[in-house]
Design an enzyme around this catalytic site. Structure first.
Site, PDB file in Angstrom:
ATOM      1  N   GLU A 447       0.839  -1.193   0.000  1.00  0.00           N
ATOM      2  CA  GLU A 447       0.000   0.000   0.000  1.00  0.00           C
ATOM      3  C   GLU A 447       0.880   1.251   0.000  1.00  0.00           C
ATOM      4  O   GLU A 447       1.641   1.479   0.923  1.00  0.00           O
ATOM      5  CB  GLU A 447      -0.884  -0.036   1.262  1.00  0.00           C
ATOM      6  N   ASP A 526      -1.135  -1.200   5.736  1.00  0.00           N
ATOM      7  CA  ASP A 526      -1.042  -0.655   7.084  1.00  0.00           C
ATOM      8  C   ASP A 526      -1.974  -1.399   8.037  1.00  0.00           C
ATOM      9  O   ASP A 526      -3.012  -1.902   7.630  1.00  0.00           O
ATOM     10  CB  ASP A 526      -1.452   0.825   7.083  1.00  0.00           C
ATOM     11  N   ASP A 528      -4.151  -0.390   9.998  1.00  0.00           N
ATOM     12  CA  ASP A 528      -5.232   0.477  10.480  1.00  0.00           C
ATOM     13  C   ASP A 528      -6.485   0.201   9.641  1.00  0.00           C
ATOM     14  O   ASP A 528      -6.482  -0.677   8.792  1.00  0.00           O
ATOM     15  CB  ASP A 528      -4.808   1.957  10.422  1.00  0.00           C
ATOM     16  N   ASP A 530      -7.950   1.882   7.256  1.00  0.00           N
ATOM     17  CA  ASP A 530      -7.743   2.055   5.816  1.00  0.00           C
ATOM     18  C   ASP A 530      -7.007   0.864   5.230  1.00  0.00           C
ATOM     19  O   ASP A 530      -7.342   0.378   4.165  1.00  0.00           O
ATOM     20  CB  ASP A 530      -6.925   3.324   5.544  1.00  0.00           C
TER      21      ASP A 530
END
Ligand code: 0RA
Length: 666
Positions: A447, A526, A528, A530
């Protein structure tokens, strides 16, 4: 290990065992074949594996016997309990395992059924049998692999019991009282020296029991978890379906918008084969076909599915042509065009099923094709005649599908002609590895460009390639197919991986993986919200367009750590809060809030330097990778549609229910 929860699956591979019989059953018809030592010596041969799948398999071996009683018309209730010690109780109100003496063996039939491999009555062609599970093994295998098992039989007004340890009886079958009811209760505790894990998963058991309730309408199934109790008592769920497959289809399509009012429900019987089909068209672009033979999921389809496809294409094609609805189309309509937005469940009950293929997931009986094709054909003809409005909606959708397929083919041919999808020119953004051996090569789909840069510095150049993906990748669940081939990131994935899509004469898309350049494709995002969303988007893409890569275990999800805990020279990476707390306590020598212990929360891959990223997430020796699997295409399809589609309410309900799994940063 953290993962999108919808990838955790139960198992549903079953093959039949010809076993048991009906009213004229007596103990002498049981044939003794093999001892149970063989099962304990090589459990994998009998139940597939000794991991969590094998553990759950034991339950299905017992439940399948109870289902057989239901199919034979003798059982209406099956209760499953997960007990406090992770033992299982399965209670049914079937005929009860016979207890009379086996003349040759001089043992009770119950003891024979429980202690002799493949013991069963003579085969009865008039009823369908599912028992035996994946490897056709039966309840004696469960006994062999249990440290303790107790069988209780209620039959002919009496109650009987026998207990066993590792398959060996602790005493002869004994009478323990009188009763008005009938049935069998099997209570077993899996042997910890055999299984890698002991803990049963409520959701895995619930999922298959729900499926069984749809497949056997009118059968009461329930699951109770006695491990945890709250103010309402034990967690319990009842599964009961009046509508059968019709309800099953609606449940799978919960997050989708229907194209017609109600599912088309077909029930017929021909030459001793029971055919039940439910189909529903929705506004999505995907096809979802789920099939069963004698309640056993046939993952790879087979003759029943061929018969269904044949009938569907034939009847709709005829209706469309006769009505002149295909006039505007200048290219041939293919079988695939009738499958877009279709959810169908095909369930047949066959007296003597033959299963083919490596995993026995395909029905082989050739007579079934014609039977299903006739039954489904007749019913569809009637439906089309009686429901011209709905018929028109479906035909319009077929025309749209054909048009879109034609556009997609053109777009694909365009890029493939340019060599973009065939792997000749590699994308500029790919930092390839040196090795040309796919078996040792891996590609990280990373990403963002900056994390991509870090990964490039940290990687092992010989075997690890990096492909940075910019921003959110296209939501393929919402995009038309031809748009997919125009998307830069997706084109890059095709090119880097070296796979291409071809179409057969039936319009069926076939993935060519002969030139797959990496055997491990690792999604690295990541830790998180997102990041987990992007992981899901990429998985959705693989699920819809490169499903074989998931099926062949080529797709992995990297697991970056969530924390770094540090005190002086001591440092440890932690993947969850339990580990973090343990590290904090250890480093502080037990002090709760010691300021000298520093905790760093990693939200993004970018917060790690190249060396840290290598150590924690990329180094094959120390990293944690989660393999993406789809054991249950139906469930995965439902979840993907729910998470990615545009119907908000069910998606919200799902995310709330699974918040502790979906939110990685709790
Ligand atoms: C052998 C023969 C018959 C039934 C069963 C076994 C049987 C096994 C299990 C396991 C769990 N529940 C079960 N219920 C029945 C046929 C019995 C007859 O003909 O009366």
């Amino acid at each position: 290990m953290r993962s999108p929860e919808f990838l955790m699956n139960d198992e549903k591979d079953f093959s039949p065992q010809k076993h048991g019989n009906a009213a004229d059953y007596d103990a002498s018809s049981i044939t003794a074949l093999e001892g149970l030592e063989a099962v304990r010596k090589r459990p994998g041969m009998y139940i597939g594996s000794t991991d969590i799948k094998g553990l759950h398999h034991l339950v299905w071996e017992v439940v399948d016997n109870s289902i057989d009683e239901h199919l034979a018309g003798h059982c209406t209730n099956i209760e499953v309990y997960i007990n406090a010690d992770n033992s299982i109780t399965v209670k049914d109100n079937g005929r009860g395992i016979p207890v009379d003496m086996h003349t040759k063996l001089q043992k009770s039939a119950l003891e024979v059924v429980m202690t002799v491999l493949h013991a069963g009555g003579k085969f009865d062609k008039d009823s369908y049998k599912v028992s035996g599970g994946l490897h056709g093994v039966g309840v004696s295998c469960v006994n062999a692999l249990s440290i303790h098992l107790r069988a209780e039989v209620h039959r002919d007004g009496k109650m009987y019991e026998q207990e066993y340890s590792q398959g060996k009886p602790l005493y002869s079958v004994r009478e323990i009282g009188t009763t008005d009811d009938r049935g069998t209760t099997i209570h077993f505790l899996p042997d910890p020296s055999i299984f890698e894990t002991a803990e049963y998963k409520f959701d895995v058991l619930a999922h298959r029991l729900r499926e069984l309730s749809f497949l056997n309408k009118g059968l009461n199934l329930s699951l109770t978890d006695k491990r945890e109790k709250d103010e309402n008592g034990f967690k319990t769920e009842a599964f009961y379906s009046t509508g059968g497959l019709q309800e099953f289809v609606l449940w799978i399509d919960e997050a989708k918008t229907g194209l017609i009012e109600n599912p088309i429900h077909i029930m017929a019987k021909e030459e001793g084969v029971d055919v039940e089909v439910a189909l529903m068209y929705n506004t999505s672009y995907s096809e979802n076909l789920i099939s069963f033979v004698n309640n056993i999921s046939t993952r790879d389809g087979g003759t029943h599915v061929s018969g269904f496809r044949r009938a569907l294409t034939r009847e709709f094609k005829k209706y469309g042509e006769d009505g002149g609805f295909f006039k505007k189309i200048t290219f041939p309509i293919s079988g695939e065009d009738f499958m877009e937005g279709l959810t169908a469940i095909i369930s047949v009950k066959v007296p003597e099923p033959q299963f083919k293929g490596q995993t026995k997931g395909e029905l082989g009986n050739s007579e079934v094709t014609g039977i299903v094709s006739r039954c489904v054909g007749d019913a569809l003809k009637t439906f089309l005649e009686e429901n011209p409005n709905h018929a028109r909606r479906i035909i319009d959708k077929v025309v749209l599908a054909a048009t879109a397929r034609n556009a997609a083919r053109k777009a694909r041919e365009m890029v493939q002609r340019k060599g973009v999808l065939t792997g000749s020119g590699l994308p500029g953004k790919l930092a390839d590895c040196a090795s040309r051996n796919p078996a040792e090569s891996e590609v990280f789909l990373v990403e963002g460009d900056s994390a991509g840069g870090t990964a490039k510095q940290g990687r092992d150049r010989h075997t690890q390639a990096i492909l940075p993906l910019r921003g959110k990748i296209l939501n393929v669940e919402k995009a038309l197919e031809h748009r997919i081939y125009e998307n830069e990131e997706i084109k890059n994935i095709f090119t880097a991986l070296g796979v291409s899509i071809q179409e057969n004469e039936d319009g069926h898309r076939i993935l060519n993986t002969e030139k797959l350049r990496y055997h491990k494709v690792v999604i690295m995002c990541d830790a998180d919200i997102d990041g987990s969303h992007i992981t899901t988007l990429i998985l959705t893409f693989f699920f819809r367009y490169m499903r074989e890569l998931i099926e062949n275990s080529h797709i992995y999800i990297a697991q970056p750590p969530l924390y770094q805990v540090k005190k002086g020279k001591n440092m440890r990476y932690c993947w969850n809060d339990v580990e973090r707390k343990a590290a904090q306590l250890e480093f502080s020598g037990g002090k709760e809030d010691d300021d000298s212990v520093k905790v760093q929360r990693y939200k993004g891959l970018g917060e790690m330097n190249a060396e840290q990223l290598w150590e924690t997430t990329m180094d094959p020796k120390t990293r944690i990778l989660k393999v993406a699997t789809i054991d249950d295409a139906g469930e995965a399809d439902r979840m993907f549609a729910m998470l990615m589609g545009d119907e908000v309410p069910p998606r919200r309900a799902f995310i709330e229910a699974n918040a502790k799994y979906a939110r990685i940063d709790v």
